[in-house]
Motif scaffolding. Structure first.
Motif, mmCIF file in Angstrom:
data_model
loop_
_atom_site.group_PDB
_atom_site.id
_atom_site.type_symbol
_atom_site.label_atom_id
_atom_site.label_comp_id
_atom_site.label_asym_id
_atom_site.label_seq_id
_atom_site.Cartn_x
_atom_site.Cartn_y
_atom_site.Cartn_z
ATOM 1 N N PRO A 257 27.275 -31.739 6.775
ATOM 2 C CA PRO A 257 27.433 -30.548 7.627
ATOM 3 C C PRO A 257 27.032 -29.258 6.923
ATOM 4 C CG PRO A 257 29.562 -31.265 6.790
ATOM 5 C CD PRO A 257 28.570 -32.312 6.379
ATOM 6 N N ALA A 258 26.490 -28.344 7.717
ATOM 7 C CA ALA A 258 26.258 -26.964 7.277
ATOM 8 C C ALA A 258 25.398 -26.850 6.028
ATOM 9 C CB ALA A 258 27.590 -26.235 7.076
ATOM 10 N N GLU A 259 24.313 -27.600 5.973
ATOM 11 C CA GLU A 259 23.363 -27.457 4.875
ATOM 12 C C GLU A 259 22.181 -26.614 5.351
ATOM 13 O OE1 GLU A 259 22.061 -31.015 3.019
ATOM 14 O OE2 GLU A 259 24.097 -31.767 2.627
ATOM 15 N N PRO A 260 21.966 -25.430 4.777
ATOM 16 C CA PRO A 260 20.867 -24.568 5.232
ATOM 17 C C PRO A 260 19.497 -25.238 5.183
ATOM 18 C CG PRO A 260 22.376 -23.342 3.831
ATOM 19 C CD PRO A 260 22.791 -24.779 3.759
ATOM 20 N N ALA A 261 19.236 -26.001 4.145
ATOM 21 C CA ALA A 261 17.920 -26.647 4.026
ATOM 22 C C ALA A 261 17.722 -27.671 5.141
ATOM 23 C CB ALA A 261 17.774 -27.309 2.665
ATOM 24 N N LEU A 262 18.778 -28.370 5.503
ATOM 25 C CA LEU A 262 18.685 -29.353 6.575
ATOM 26 C C LEU A 262 18.479 -28.663 7.916
ATOM 27 C CD1 LEU A 262 18.737 -32.220 7.568
ATOM 28 C CD2 LEU A 262 21.245 -32.178 7.445
ATOM 29 N N LEU A 263 19.182 -27.550 8.138
ATOM 30 C CA LEU A 263 18.981 -26.781 9.361
ATOM 31 C C LEU A 263 17.528 -26.317 9.469
ATOM 32 C CD1 LEU A 263 19.993 -25.284 11.902
ATOM 33 C CD2 LEU A 263 20.610 -23.372 10.401
ATOM 34 N N ALA A 264 16.958 -25.866 8.361
ATOM 35 C CA ALA A 264 15.569 -25.400 8.373
ATOM 36 C C ALA A 264 14.605 -26.529 8.707
ATOM 37 C CB ALA A 264 15.213 -24.772 7.031
ATOM 38 N N ARG A 265 14.914 -27.749 8.282
ATOM 39 C CA ARG A 265 14.046 -28.876 8.603
ATOM 40 C C ARG A 265 14.199 -29.294 10.069
ATOM 41 N NH1 ARG A 265 15.639 -30.811 3.460
ATOM 42 N NH2 ARG A 265 17.043 -32.369 4.361
ATOM 43 N N LEU A 266 15.401 -29.210 10.587
ATOM 44 C CA LEU A 266 15.633 -29.598 11.976
ATOM 45 C C LEU A 266 15.060 -28.569 12.950
ATOM 46 C CD1 LEU A 266 19.333 -30.836 11.733
ATOM 47 C CD2 LEU A 266 17.343 -32.248 12.317
ATOM 48 N N ALA A 267 15.134 -27.305 12.589
ATOM 49 C CA ALA A 267 14.707 -26.222 13.488
ATOM 50 C C ALA A 267 13.742 -25.301 12.766
ATOM 51 C CB ALA A 267 15.933 -25.443 13.977
ATOM 52 N N GLU A 269 10.949 -23.822 13.764
ATOM 53 C CA GLU A 269 10.087 -22.902 14.515
ATOM 54 C C GLU A 269 10.795 -22.384 15.749
ATOM 55 O OE1 GLU A 269 6.865 -25.470 15.416
ATOM 56 O OE2 GLU A 269 8.003 -26.628 16.893
ATOM 57 N N ALA A 270 10.128 -21.441 16.437
ATOM 58 C CA ALA A 270 10.710 -20.833 17.632
ATOM 59 C C ALA A 270 10.325 -21.617 18.880
ATOM 60 C CB ALA A 270 10.249 -19.379 17.751
ATOM 61 N N SER A 271 10.649 -22.918 18.880
ATOM 62 C CA SER A 271 10.333 -23.761 20.028
ATOM 63 C C SER A 271 11.614 -24.252 20.687
ATOM 64 C CB SER A 271 9.490 -24.966 19.582
ATOM 65 O OG SER A 271 10.259 -25.854 18.806
ATOM 66 N N ALA A 272 11.487 -24.727 21.924
ATOM 67 C CA ALA A 272 12.648 -25.248 22.643
ATOM 68 C C ALA A 272 13.256 -26.463 21.939
ATOM 69 C CB ALA A 272 12.252 -25.583 24.083
ATOM 70 N N PRO A 273 12.456 -27.460 21.504
ATOM 71 C CA PRO A 273 13.058 -28.580 20.782
ATOM 72 C C PRO A 273 13.774 -28.156 19.500
ATOM 73 C CG PRO A 273 10.857 -29.172 21.535
ATOM 74 C CD PRO A 273 11.013 -27.697 21.773
ATOM 75 N N SER A 274 13.195 -27.222 18.751
ATOM 76 C CA SER A 274 13.835 -26.754 17.522
ATOM 77 C C SER A 274 15.164 -26.074 17.816
ATOM 78 C CB SER A 274 12.916 -25.777 16.780
ATOM 79 O OG SER A 274 11.892 -26.456 16.083
ATOM 80 N N ALA A 275 15.191 -25.237 18.849
ATOM 81 C CA ALA A 275 16.424 -24.540 19.200
ATOM 82 C C ALA A 275 17.524 -25.529 19.562
ATOM 83 C CB ALA A 275 16.169 -23.581 20.359
ATOM 84 N N LEU A 276 17.163 -26.578 20.287
ATOM 85 C CA LEU A 276 18.164 -27.567 20.691
ATOM 86 C C LEU A 276 18.680 -28.352 19.491
ATOM 87 C CD1 LEU A 276 19.760 -29.017 22.849
ATOM 88 C CD2 LEU A 276 17.761 -30.461 23.289
ATOM 89 N N LEU A 277 17.783 -28.832 18.643
ATOM 90 C CA LEU A 277 18.203 -29.586 17.469
ATOM 91 C C LEU A 277 19.056 -28.729 16.527
ATOM 92 C CD1 LEU A 277 14.914 -31.530 16.673
ATOM 93 C CD2 LEU A 277 17.101 -32.552 17.311
ATOM 94 N N GLY A 278 18.609 -27.502 16.287
ATOM 95 C CA GLY A 278 19.359 -26.622 15.401
ATOM 96 C C GLY A 278 20.715 -26.249 15.967
ATOM 97 N N GLY A 279 20.760 -25.984 17.273
ATOM 98 C CA GLY A 279 22.033 -25.641 17.903
ATOM 99 C C GLY A 279 23.010 -26.798 17.902
ATOM 100 N N LEU A 280 22.513 -28.000 18.156
ATOM 101 C CA LEU A 280 23.368 -29.185 18.129
ATOM 102 C C LEU A 280 23.916 -29.430 16.725
ATOM 103 C CD1 LEU A 280 24.514 -31.848 19.294
ATOM 104 C CD2 LEU A 280 22.285 -32.880 18.815
ATOM 105 N N TYR A 281 23.034 -29.373 15.732
ATOM 106 C CA TYR A 281 23.475 -29.598 14.350
ATOM 107 C C TYR A 281 24.536 -28.577 13.946
ATOM 108 C CZ TYR A 281 23.365 -29.675 9.241
ATOM 109 O OH TYR A 281 23.727 -29.716 7.909
ATOM 110 N N THR A 282 24.325 -27.322 14.294
ATOM 111 C CA THR A 282 25.276 -26.277 13.901
ATOM 112 C C THR A 282 26.603 -26.444 14.621
ATOM 113 O OG1 THR A 282 23.424 -24.757 13.531
ATOM 114 C CG2 THR A 282 25.628 -23.802 13.702
ATOM 115 N N ALA A 283 26.572 -26.688 15.934
ATOM 116 C CA ALA A 283 27.815 -26.850 16.693
ATOM 117 C C ALA A 283 28.619 -28.035 16.166
ATOM 118 C CB ALA A 283 27.502 -27.027 18.172
ATOM 119 N N ALA A 284 27.935 -29.134 15.830
ATOM 120 C CA ALA A 284 28.639 -30.303 15.307
ATOM 121 C C ALA A 284 29.118 -30.091 13.869
ATOM 122 C CB ALA A 284 27.741 -31.535 15.374
ATOM 123 N N SER A 285 28.488 -29.176 13.149
ATOM 124 C CA SER A 285 28.915 -28.852 11.783
ATOM 125 C C SER A 285 30.135 -27.937 11.775
ATOM 126 C CB SER A 285 27.772 -28.172 11.016
ATOM 127 O OG SER A 285 26.697 -29.051 10.777
#
Length: 374
Positions: A257-267, A269-285
């Protein structure tokens, strides 16, 4: 001795709980947009400014209400057309191709004011708060009846602006994709919008847990996991394996949970898929009820902080309700009252149809003026 439940009070409690979660979704996405846009450091005092994602989300919510009103009064409705009209009203208020928008929607001389509806009177919605290039480019083609106006973009606004659609229920999930596709033609953008709607619907309706541990933390993660499981098995058309990535992002939040480098890999760019993956990872973290601020601050470290924090705020706000949001932030947001009103009105339209229908008079004689059905 058993205590007999009052059905009327139980209904009121149910509506109150749902109202809190709908308000949490709307206010949460706005706080995420604002905190993310400030890269985790919003002003310590004074009003908090809304971002363009929040502006567009307001018009999505209003458009959904107006589509429902039209369907009840006219008997037929194409929701994407009504929501497209909503985005054109936003553009006109912003001074974007105003005369072109007016010619498209009011082609003949009329005494009827346009843009109409109460939302058009909100000053902050007429102010430029960032760019939405794919949306603006598509809307600028509104007068061309022979071409599809959408651009090839998979940009994040296709997702962030459609988040309120989840409130309308499971049968509207595909509509979220239709609304995204109005301006963003990449199938991955449409797929991400549908997936976000499904996740948010489970967040809004998640039952309170009875198990041990932190109930709020368990509630959030269970809602997200259940939402992912409800998505169709296998890669959706055009999703580029996005569903599998959602499963992986959720598991990563449990294990790392809450690893900045992992968040950067999941999201990245400024795309819809990136926003969803990054938001899900953060909310679950950060699933705890008291971790909302920390979640937004972490999301603000993503390469595109506004979109990731926007999705994070919507997910956690929908699970925990408006009362879990930081009071010092909500109370200073310039569109707080607007978002709260839209949330209440959207739920009122779903639950009670204040404007009535073609054959049944409504109890609010001003509803049609507030939400004209077109």
């Amino acid at each position: 001795m058993s205590v007999q439940q009052d059905p009327g009070k139980e209904y009121q409690r149910r509506v109150s709980r749902m109202q809190s979660r709908v308000r949490g979704l709307m206010l949460g996405l706005a706080l995420g947009d604002t905190v993310g846009g400030a890269r985790g450091e919003p002003p310590a005092a004074g009003p908090l400014r809304a971002g363009v994602s929040t502006q567009l989300a307001c018009f999505t919510a209003e458009g959904v209400v107006r589509a429902m009103v039209r369907g009840q009064h006219k008997g037929i409705c194409h929701p994407p057309g009504v929501v497209l009209h909503a985005y054109c009203r936003w553009a006109a208020l912003q001074g974007i191709e105003e005369e072109r928008m007016r010619r498209r929607w009011v082609p003949y001389p009329s005494d009827r004011p346009w843009p109409d509806g109460w939302l058009a009177g909100v000053p902050a919605l007429a102010e430029r708060r960032g760019s939405a290039p794919a949306t603006v480019t598509a809307l600028s083609r509104i007068e061309d009846p022979h071409s599809r106006i959408a651009t090839p973009s998979r940009g994040c606004h296709a997702l962030t602006r459609t988040l309120p659609v989840a409130v309308a229920g499971p049968h509207w999930s595909e509509q979220a994709g239709e609304f995204a596709a109005l301006t963003h033609g990449d199938p991955a953008a449409r797929s991400a919008a549908v997936q976000a709607a499904v996740l948010l619907q489970h967040a809004l309706t998640a039952p309170r847990p009875d198990g041990p541990g932190d109930p709020a933390e368990h509630l959030a993660r269970t809602a997200l996991e259940t939402g992912i499981a409800a998505l169709p098995a296998g890669p959706a058309p055009g999703s580029d394996g996005e569903q599998e990535r959602l499963h992986a992002a959720f598991r990563s939040a449990l294990d790392r949970p809450a690893e900045p480098a992992l968040l950067a890999r999941l999201a990245p760019e400024a795309s819809a898929p990136s926003a969803l993956l990054g938001g899900l990872y953060t909310a679950a973290s950060f699933p705890g009820r008291d971790r909302f601020r920390a979640a937004l601050e972490f999301a603000a470290g993503a390469p595109d902080p506004g979109s990731v924090a926007c999705v994070t705020g919507a997910l956690l706000g929908a699970v925990h309700g408006a009362e879990a949001l930081p009071v010092d932030l909500v109370s200073r947001h310039e569109l707080g009252w607007v978002l709260d009103t839209l949330a209440r009105d959207l739920l009122a339209q779903i639950e009670d149809s204040p404007g009535g229908s073609e054959y049944v008079p409504g109890w609010d004689p001003h509803w049609w003026d507030r939400y004209p059905g077109w």
